[in-house]
Design an enzyme around this catalytic site. Structure first.
Site, PDB file in Angstrom:
ATOM      1  CE  LYS A  38     -11.292 -21.221 -17.895  1.00  0.00           C
ATOM      2  NZ  LYS A  38     -11.538 -22.026 -19.127  1.00  0.00           N
ATOM      3  NE  ARG A 136     -15.212 -27.864 -22.364  1.00  0.00           N
ATOM      4  CZ  ARG A 136     -14.251 -27.069 -21.921  1.00  0.00           C
ATOM      5  NH1 ARG A 136     -13.597 -27.368 -20.803  1.00  0.00           N
ATOM      6  NH2 ARG A 136     -13.923 -25.963 -22.554  1.00  0.00           N
ATOM      7  CG  HIS A 170     -11.565 -25.186 -25.743  1.00  0.00           C
ATOM      8  ND1 HIS A 170     -10.698 -24.120 -25.592  1.00  0.00           N
ATOM      9  CD2 HIS A 170     -11.401 -25.947 -24.634  1.00  0.00           C
ATOM     10  CE1 HIS A 170     -10.037 -24.249 -24.446  1.00  0.00           C
ATOM     11  NE2 HIS A 170     -10.444 -25.346 -23.852  1.00  0.00           N
ATOM     12  NE  ARG A 229     -11.547 -19.472 -26.376  1.00  0.00           N
ATOM     13  CZ  ARG A 229     -11.670 -20.321 -27.401  1.00  0.00           C
ATOM     14  NH1 ARG A 229     -12.063 -19.910 -28.575  1.00  0.00           N
ATOM     15  NH2 ARG A 229     -11.411 -21.602 -27.247  1.00  0.00           N
ATOM     16  CE1 TYR A 269      -6.880 -34.893  12.979  1.00  0.00           C
ATOM     17  CE2 TYR A 269      -6.113 -33.357  11.298  1.00  0.00           C
ATOM     18  CZ  TYR A 269      -6.901 -33.638  12.407  1.00  0.00           C
ATOM     19  OH  TYR A 269      -7.683 -32.648  12.939  1.00  0.00           O
ATOM     20  CB  CYS A 316      -4.252 -30.254   9.434  1.00  0.00           C
ATOM     21  SG  CYS A 316      -3.070 -31.318  10.301  1.00  0.00           S
ATOM     22  CG  ASP A 318      -7.912 -24.776   9.697  1.00  0.00           C
ATOM     23  OD1 ASP A 318      -8.470 -24.450   8.637  1.00  0.00           O
ATOM     24  OD2 ASP A 318      -8.502 -25.289  10.666  1.00  0.00           O
TER      25      ASP A 318
HETATM   26  C1  LIG Z   1     -10.500 -21.932 -20.039  1.00  0.00           C
HETATM   27  C2  LIG Z   1     -10.676 -21.719 -21.481  1.00  0.00           C
HETATM   28  C3  LIG Z   1      -9.698 -21.076 -22.235  1.00  0.00           C
HETATM   29  C4  LIG Z   1      -8.326 -20.748 -21.689  1.00  0.00           C
HETATM   30  O1  LIG Z   1      -7.572 -21.925 -21.615  1.00  0.00           O
HETATM   31  P1  LIG Z   1      -5.990 -21.858 -21.313  1.00  0.00           P
HETATM   32  O2  LIG Z   1      -5.524 -23.238 -21.493  1.00  0.00           O
HETATM   33  O3  LIG Z   1      -5.882 -21.382 -19.899  1.00  0.00           O
HETATM   34  O4  LIG Z   1      -5.441 -20.876 -22.275  1.00  0.00           O
HETATM   35  C5  LIG Z   1      -9.972 -20.778 -23.556  1.00  0.00           C
HETATM   36  N1  LIG Z   1     -11.155 -21.114 -24.103  1.00  0.00           N
HETATM   37  C6  LIG Z   1     -12.120 -21.768 -23.414  1.00  0.00           C
HETATM   38  C7  LIG Z   1     -13.380 -22.132 -24.089  1.00  0.00           C
HETATM   39  C8  LIG Z   1     -11.904 -22.091 -22.083  1.00  0.00           C
HETATM   40  O5  LIG Z   1     -12.853 -22.749 -21.404  1.00  0.00           O
END
Ligand SMILES: *Cc1c(COP(=O)(O)O)cnc(C)c1O
Length: 373
Positions: A38, A136, A170, A229, A269, A316, A318
């Site tokens: 992602k 979540r 998760h 994962r 700045y 800044c 850029d």
């Molecule tokens: C982003 C994500 C992961 C990966 O998480 P890491 O901490 O980068 O391993 C795994 N599962 C879900 C549902 C996520 O959103």
């Protein structure tokens, strides 16, 4: 290096593959591997990283949304892809046409997806997401929610024209040290297993049960189940050195201008830095629009070939300034490493009060990715 690029990110796909193999070696035999790509593969380039993972033998990929998945399919990636976030029901046809796997987080969405798929006379592959403590996405199952949660998951899986291939949860604190984090993570895992068990008593079984994110791969290998994962591990962070991972991104720029500034003059700045002496100041063409956090202003150094150069004044949009007074060997067009080899992304992120994840995926579209091997 072509200095017209001003600032660029060197990406090593060989290191991605090295990390992939190191993670695989830490997983139990037969455990599938889902690579999380992602957010443009945490800034490393989703298409290039996915191609390399596919060639290396990854079983699954995950992205956050339909557009990210469609980009991979358009590039010819054929590996199964799980969408971790929500997709509106209007896109069920596209999900099926692109052979994608959609996360289902509640019964109402299962019903909507089922209707759309049935109207098309086709089947949508889904993974059920269980909320075991992250609060979540996912079917609520903690404490008083258990019975209702099971009922809703069973109902979701029984909707016609859905193929519930997988189930996942998760972890919220699998990467945190301490006993409380351990207790919480073990509790999440135990609840996940109880959910799978209760659902199976209603006659529903899943081909792929998964929950191990990077933190769990390193700290709780017993949670690997059918598939791991990991995300950040692939990009070289989050193992505390245990797996011998390598960073894969090196953010580079160069000195575009040098000038001598008298003592007592304000820099950039807000004039937050006053030169304490006559100063040899370098200007480097990287700023917050490239992903260099403004919150790092006056708090960090970047690495030259002769050592670290302190950053001076506000960063800044850029560009920003570095102090080269003590580094006479650094000249126009000298290369500067923002992070990568000599300064880790994790260390620089720490100075900004954040984590490597955010620094990596903040490197903006303006910064070309250069694949170095
Ligand atoms: C982003 C994500 C992961 C990966 O998480 P890491 O901490 O980068 O391993 C795994 N599962 C879900 C549902 C996520 O959103």
């Amino acid at each position: 290096m072509d200095l017209r690029k001003r600032t660029w990110a060197e990406i090593s796909l060989d290191n991605i593959e090295h990390n992939y193999r190191a993670i695989r070696a830490a997983l139990p035999e037969g455990c599938k591997f889902l690579g999380v790509v992602k957010a443009d593969a945490y800034g490393h380039g989703a298409v290039e990283v996915s191609r390399r993972l596919e060639a290396a033998g990854a079983d699954y990929l995950a992205v956050s949304c339909l557009d990210e998945a469609a980009e991979l399919r358009a590039a010819g990636i054929g590996t199964p892809i799980l969408i971790l976030g929500h997709t509106p029901r209007e896109y069920v046809k596209e999900l099926i046409d692109l052979d994608l796997t959609q996360t289902v987080t509640c019964e109402a969405k299962a019903i909507e997806y089922s209707r759309e798929a049935a109207a098309l006379g086709r089947t949508l592959r889904i993974h059920i997401k269980v909320d075991t403590g992250m609060s979540r996405l996912g079917f609520l199952t903690a404490a008083g929610h258990f019975e209702q949660g099971i009922e809703n998951i069973v109902s979701a899986c029984r909707q016609k024209n859905l193929d519930p291939e997988g189930i996942y949860t998760h972890f919220a604190v699998s990467d945190e040290p301490g006993e409380d984090a351990q207790t919480f993570t073990r509790g999440q895992f135990a609840l996940f297993l109880r959910v799978i068990d209760a659902v199976s008593r209603a006659g529903i079984s899943f081909r792929i049960r998964h929950c191990a994110n990077s933190g769990a791969v390193v700290n709780y290998p017993e949670t690997a189940l059918d598939m791991a994962r990991p995300g950040i591990l692939l990009y070289g962070f989050g193992d505390g050195g245990k797996l011998g991972l390598r960073p894969c991104m090196r953010l580079m720029t160069h000195v575009s201008t040098i000038k001598y500034i008298d003592a007592g003059l304000p820099v950039s700045y807000g004039g937050t830095f006053l030169t304490p002496r006559r100063t040899r100041m370098g200007v480097i063409p990287i700023g917050y629009a490239d992903g260099l956090f403004r919150s790092l202003s006056n708090k960090c150094s970047f690495v030259t070939e002769s050592g670290p150069a302190p950053q001076r004044g506000r960063i800044c949009m850029d560009m920003c300034m570095i102090d080269l007074t003590e580094l006479p060997g650094v000249n126009l067009e000298s290369l500067i490493e923002i992070f990568g080899e000599k300064q880790s992304a994790e260390a620089l992120a720490g100075k900004a009060g954040t984590i490597s994840y955010e620094l990596l995926c903040s490197v903006s579209k303006r910064v070309p990715r250069v694949y170095v091997d």
